[in-house]
Design an enzyme around this catalytic site. Structure first.
Site, PDB file in Angstrom:
ATOM      1  CD  GLU A 170      -6.139   7.552   7.828  1.00  0.00           C
ATOM      2  OE1 GLU A 170      -5.307   6.946   7.107  1.00  0.00           O
ATOM      3  OE2 GLU A 170      -5.929   7.808   9.034  1.00  0.00           O
TER       4      GLU A 170
ATOM      5  CE  LYS B 152      -2.654   1.281   3.728  1.00  0.00           C
ATOM      6  NZ  LYS B 152      -2.111   2.594   4.092  1.00  0.00           N
TER       7      LYS B 152
HETATM    8  O1  KIV Z   1      -1.104   2.256   8.734  1.00  0.00           O
HETATM    9  C1  KIV Z   1      -2.319   2.046   8.878  1.00  0.00           C
HETATM   10  O2  KIV Z   1      -2.774   1.467   9.875  1.00  0.00           O
HETATM   11  C2  KIV Z   1      -3.217   2.508   7.837  1.00  0.00           C
HETATM   12  C3  KIV Z   1      -4.679   2.440   8.125  1.00  0.00           C
HETATM   13  C4  KIV Z   1      -5.059   3.559   9.005  1.00  0.00           C
HETATM   14  C5  KIV Z   1      -5.483   2.379   6.890  1.00  0.00           C
HETATM   15  O3  KIV Z   1      -2.785   2.954   6.828  1.00  0.00           O
END
Ligand code: KIV
Length: 273
Positions: free
Chosen positions: A191, A122
């Site tokens: 988010e 991600k």
């Molecule tokens: O790092 C994380 O926990 C996240 C979530 C808040 C989606 O990116």
């Protein structure tokens, strides 16, 4: 509960998530950072486990997500991967390992995938990081986007307040989401944005949109495990639903143990050799 469509699937893939969106089955996602917790979360039947860079806050006690390193994320992600049979495991590329240089981004993504065995990475950002996204996708690594509040850019925003309230930022978010989809991201996390915007993005895009503080109109929800279990009790944003008060239970259990040790109640006859 009986018509949970993904229930009988033995391994969640990015394609399964796509099918879930088509069938309007909501996607469940939680963070995990270690073997024992990931095992429980996977056994419970979660669809996606995110090894989030929130490990910087939750596991290491930093104030922001910025300090965590690629090696630290590899440690957390490989611990999680060893525990998980069914969930799709997505790992965050940490701050400074993909912004600005697509070759460095590719090296970071290849390294974290090779060393941890995660299923996808991600990355936070839209048009600013699109070259890095392209390079990583070209290596066959699935990419989940992350728009709205992007904690790795906290020093630019100066605040963790709700994002994209104004039209300009909201339009940019929609354009970025479309861009990430058209370049091949398999999903996007949104988010802390208005619910109406979350729903609009979800309706506009074909890929699954996972929200954290983005309302109920998106295709799935993610929370930080330690927040929803009430282990971390210092954080209470409006979007957080607490499912337990494990923090209090842990403190009570530890105090009980201390009392038993001090009073010589532990160990008893049956608890020794
Ligand atoms: O790092 C994380 O926990 C996240 C979530 C808040 C989606 O990116």
């Amino acid at each position: 509960m009986s018509n949970y469509l993904s229930r009988d699937i033995s391994k969640i893939t990015t394609h399964v998530l796509q099918k879930m969106k088509l069938k309007q089955e909501k996607i469940s996602m939680l963070t995990a950072y270690d073997y024992s917790m990931a095992k429980l979360v996977d056994m419970a039947g979660i669809d996606v486990i995110l090894v989030g860079d929130s490990a910087a806050n939750v596991m290491a006690g930093y104030k922001t997500t910025l300090p965590i390193t690629l090696n630290e994320m590899i440690y957390h992600a490989s611990s999680v991967v060893r525990a998980v049979d069914r969930a799709l495991v997505v790992v965050d590329l940490p701050f400074g390992t993909y912004q600005g240089n697509s070759i460095e981004a590719l090296n970071s993504a290849v390294r974290i995938m090779k060393k941890s065995g995660a299923d996808a990475v991600k990355m936070e950002g839209g048009s600013e990081i699109i070259e890095s996204v392209d390079k990583i996708l070209s290596a066959g690594i699935p990419v989940m986007g992350h728009l709205g509040l992007m904690p790795q850019s906290i020093n630019k925003y100066g605040t963790y307040s709700v994002r994209a309230m104004e039209e300009e930022e909201s339009n940019k978010l929609i354009e970025d989401a479309k861009l990430l989809e058209s370049h091949g991201c398999f999903s996007i996390v949104l988010e802390k944005i208005p619910a109406s915007l979350g729903q609009k993005v979800s309706e506009t895009l074909k890929i699954p949109i996972i929200g954290i503080g983005a309302g109920g109109g998106v295709d799935g929800q993610v929370l930080v495990l330690h927040d929803m279990l009430g282990i971390n009790q210092d954080f209470s944003p409006r979007f957080l639903r607490r499912y337990n008060s494990l923090g209090t239970e842990i403190i009570n259990s530890v105090q009980h143990y201390i009392k038993d040790v001090k009073s010589r109640d532990f160990p008893n006859e049956k608890e020794q050799y």
